[in-house]
Design a protein around this motif. Sequence first.
Motif, mmCIF file in Angstrom:
data_model
loop_
_atom_site.group_PDB
_atom_site.id
_atom_site.type_symbol
_atom_site.label_atom_id
_atom_site.label_comp_id
_atom_site.label_asym_id
_atom_site.label_seq_id
_atom_site.Cartn_x
_atom_site.Cartn_y
_atom_site.Cartn_z
ATOM 1 N N ARG A 412 -5.125 27.343 44.325
ATOM 2 C CA ARG A 412 -4.694 28.072 45.525
ATOM 3 C C ARG A 412 -3.723 27.263 46.365
ATOM 4 N NH1 ARG A 412 -8.392 32.505 46.272
ATOM 5 N NH2 ARG A 412 -8.029 33.509 44.265
ATOM 6 N N LEU A 413 -4.021 25.952 46.501
ATOM 7 C CA LEU A 413 -3.136 25.098 47.293
ATOM 8 C C LEU A 413 -1.737 25.093 46.686
ATOM 9 C CD1 LEU A 413 -5.452 22.030 48.075
ATOM 10 C CD2 LEU A 413 -4.532 23.661 49.730
ATOM 11 N N LEU A 414 -1.686 24.993 45.368
ATOM 12 C CA LEU A 414 -0.397 24.974 44.686
ATOM 13 C C LEU A 414 0.323 26.313 44.838
ATOM 14 C CD1 LEU A 414 0.196 22.353 43.300
ATOM 15 C CD2 LEU A 414 -0.130 23.460 41.103
ATOM 16 N N LEU A 421 7.187 26.025 42.194
ATOM 17 C CA LEU A 421 6.747 25.130 41.132
ATOM 18 C C LEU A 421 5.745 25.831 40.226
ATOM 19 C CD1 LEU A 421 6.583 22.361 39.757
ATOM 20 C CD2 LEU A 421 4.846 21.711 41.446
ATOM 21 N N PHE A 422 4.773 26.498 40.850
ATOM 22 C CA PHE A 422 3.746 27.207 40.072
ATOM 23 C C PHE A 422 4.410 28.243 39.172
ATOM 24 C CE2 PHE A 422 -0.918 27.557 40.168
ATOM 25 C CZ PHE A 422 -1.094 28.592 39.281
ATOM 26 N N GLN A 431 -0.099 26.019 32.387
ATOM 27 C CA GLN A 431 -1.000 26.300 33.500
ATOM 28 C C GLN A 431 -1.301 24.976 34.204
ATOM 29 O OE1 GLN A 431 -2.324 28.500 35.256
ATOM 30 N NE2 GLN A 431 -2.494 30.453 34.147
ATOM 31 N N PRO A 432 -0.948 24.849 35.489
ATOM 32 C CA PRO A 432 -1.146 23.567 36.179
ATOM 33 C C PRO A 432 -2.577 23.036 36.082
ATOM 34 C CG PRO A 432 0.154 25.033 37.539
ATOM 35 C CD PRO A 432 -0.274 25.842 36.355
ATOM 36 N N LEU A 435 -3.386 20.673 33.360
ATOM 37 C CA LEU A 435 -2.893 19.304 33.502
ATOM 38 C C LEU A 435 -3.774 18.504 34.454
ATOM 39 C CD1 LEU A 435 0.883 20.233 33.860
ATOM 40 C CD2 LEU A 435 -0.222 19.278 31.837
ATOM 41 N N ALA A 436 -4.265 19.179 35.486
ATOM 42 C CA ALA A 436 -4.991 18.457 36.533
ATOM 43 C C ALA A 436 -6.490 18.345 36.275
ATOM 44 C CB ALA A 436 -4.775 19.155 37.879
ATOM 45 N N PHE A 437 -7.012 19.174 35.364
ATOM 46 C CA PHE A 437 -8.464 19.242 35.209
ATOM 47 C C PHE A 437 -9.057 17.897 34.832
ATOM 48 C CE2 PHE A 437 -12.361 21.429 34.951
ATOM 49 C CZ PHE A 437 -13.058 20.966 33.851
ATOM 50 N N LYS A 438 -8.393 17.201 33.890
ATOM 51 C CA LYS A 438 -9.002 15.950 33.433
ATOM 52 C C LYS A 438 -9.057 14.915 34.568
ATOM 53 C CE LYS A 438 -4.727 14.247 31.280
ATOM 54 N NZ LYS A 438 -3.807 15.344 31.663
#
Lengths: 518, 216
Positions: A412-414, A421-422, A431-432, A435-438
């Motif tokens: 949501r922030l993104l 960017l999203f 899907q961002p 990339l960020a989950f890990k």
Amino acid sequence: MMDEGIELSLTIAQIIQRLRGSHLHSQIERQAKECLHQPDVKLESLKEDVRSFLKTSGWERKLQNAVYRELHIQLPPRHPPAPPEHLKEPLAYMRKAQASWEKRVLKSLNSMSTELGVPLAHMRPAAEQKELTNKWNEMGTDEPDLSRFRPVYAPKDFLEVLIGLRNPNHDSSEDISARSHWGLIQVPLNVRDIPHLREAYSELNLTSGQMGIDDHALIHPAVLCTHSLFCLHLSCVVVMEEDSAAAQQYSRQGCPTGLRADLWALILNATNQPQDVMHYEQLKAGVIQHNLLVDNLIYKDVKLTASNDDYYFVFEDFLYQVLLCFSRDTAVLEHFKYNSATPPKSYIQGEIISVIPFHGFSMYVAPLCFLYNEPSKLYNVFREMYIRYFFRLHSISSHPSGILSLCLQFERLLQTHLPQLFYHLRQIGVQPLRLAFKWMVRAFSGYLSTDQLLLLWDRILGYDSLEVVAVLAAAVFAFRAENLMEVTSLASAEAVLADLSTLKVMPLIQVFLFATAM
Amino acid sequence: MTPDDTKPVNFTVKAPVYLQIGDTKADTAHSGVCVVDVNLPFGKPVNIEEVTFKNYYTAYVTVRLLRRNPEQEAPAKWCTALRDLPLMDNPHTERGSQDYYTIHRTQMQVEPDHVVCVRLILRQPSLAWLTFSLEDIKIFPHTEPDPEKEVSDWLSDLTLIDQHPDLEGLPDPQTVSSSIQQMWALTEVMQTNQTTASIGRFDVDGCYDISLLSLT
């Protein structure tokens, strides 16, 4: 919607029940009895005199800290109608999803056991026990054959489960919210946006001094000295006063390196009392007696992750000492009786193992090795951190610090503040969140440099929430937005975000929260 | 607070009526409003202590009461006890959507006495949800409180009272422990007042004679 007075009485009753019969209780009783010898304790004013003795000798503060800890991990009392599983997790479909995830993990473990022909638990022969006792401090030198073992699950498997989560009562037929189709998480949880975060994290404002930025050498020495000295003095006072609540408040602006270990132990109320040491020794004895299948998984995980890391490989032995004991600690399960979510556990031939580790689990412990070098103290602090925060990163729940809320908050922030960017990333099929989950599932351990990681974890403790992890993930994307806008494939996007070791977390978070145009 | 052994009132709940907008059956749209009528037993008006229920995706609830004053001959009148109580922080998101709630008589704007019927008006303005309702509605009757009860009694009711086991002829643990404590205090005193004088043997003329021993 209960009367406040009723709620307070119930909370008090619950805390009294939990502290009654605890070691602290008997210690305070003993102290109270012993102080009767003191000349200034008089029979006429016995109650007040004993009370003031307990206050001046610091025992009242210890009791305060214990109550403070109970408040932290306790759920608010509810009117009788709410059953215990509801208190753990109010949403029925989430409870179901967590239960089936737990079953799946256990099934995977069982099938591994059958496939490899290794029992889930077996007693070690006497010779092996002796060998292990001698080798306890250098288990890292062992090179067992672990090629047949594979992790029970990896974070990306867990992400697929989270993505597939659906509320049966959610109407996704119409395009009521286009946003929900942008991102991966389809569950409408409450997450906070920047205006609310600014209020909640006001101590991180650009105008407030932060440890790790404002004590940097680039600042004029005179200013540096005064500010640093002030902060150092304040933190010394906090540590000497042994005040958990003050330590937590202090931690919001970062801990000085030299005092971080004490401050964290205070906040978590992880004292290293004789009974804690004894508990650790008992667990150690359990490790020596029995070999669990899970032990091999722990070995493998440490070898694959922490041992390969430039910062953490020196702590390999410590990691074994902590994790092998942790997997047998049934007291961890005790905690989950009254707190939300139950981590995957199982009964193995009459022994309960508490947590089944996944790939990367050892990274929760590794950073703590920089702070504590005594195994039982390290163990206590890690256990507190796990039962307060880390377990939420691999459980399915609607809690605001749960991984599901963090993922949604990141997306949501993104979407709200970096929509271009999203959109661009979606255009190239990225899907961002993937990339960020890990990063988020490990609370950034192993991705940031250690000093930066510890500053981040200061704030997790200070604000008693994992939200900063989601905020940081979004802030990293904001920081690298220019480069990301130019990539045209998943591989290049991953390359842009591969190395976070040079990042300074606090300026990133501050700029994202307080300098983003609204 | 309701004592645990108060039983809820038996009543019948009529099927919830979801209000529709539009004239013909084919053209209806959900208005996001639902009415649930709770009929209390006929001829037995209730003084309500509290209403409890479990939420299922209702955002706001309004409570209306039909009261009939037994003394007066006037017909029963509807009044609003609580208007638009928020059950969900945000109608579009999950928080509060499946929580248990209690509405106590002190939260109501009118005295919920001599109530014949309770009408719950549920509102859910968000299109995010397929359906919404309240489950497990219970109404607890008001009982006259014991006038002597004070706040301190409250707390002692809530904290654990040690169960005294059936002693069966054994002495009371409290007296035993206090006498042990006295003896312990005595030994402590003895320890601190140790003298170097030797303990004289209690013998007389070289032999122990029990009858000559005396405790001082």
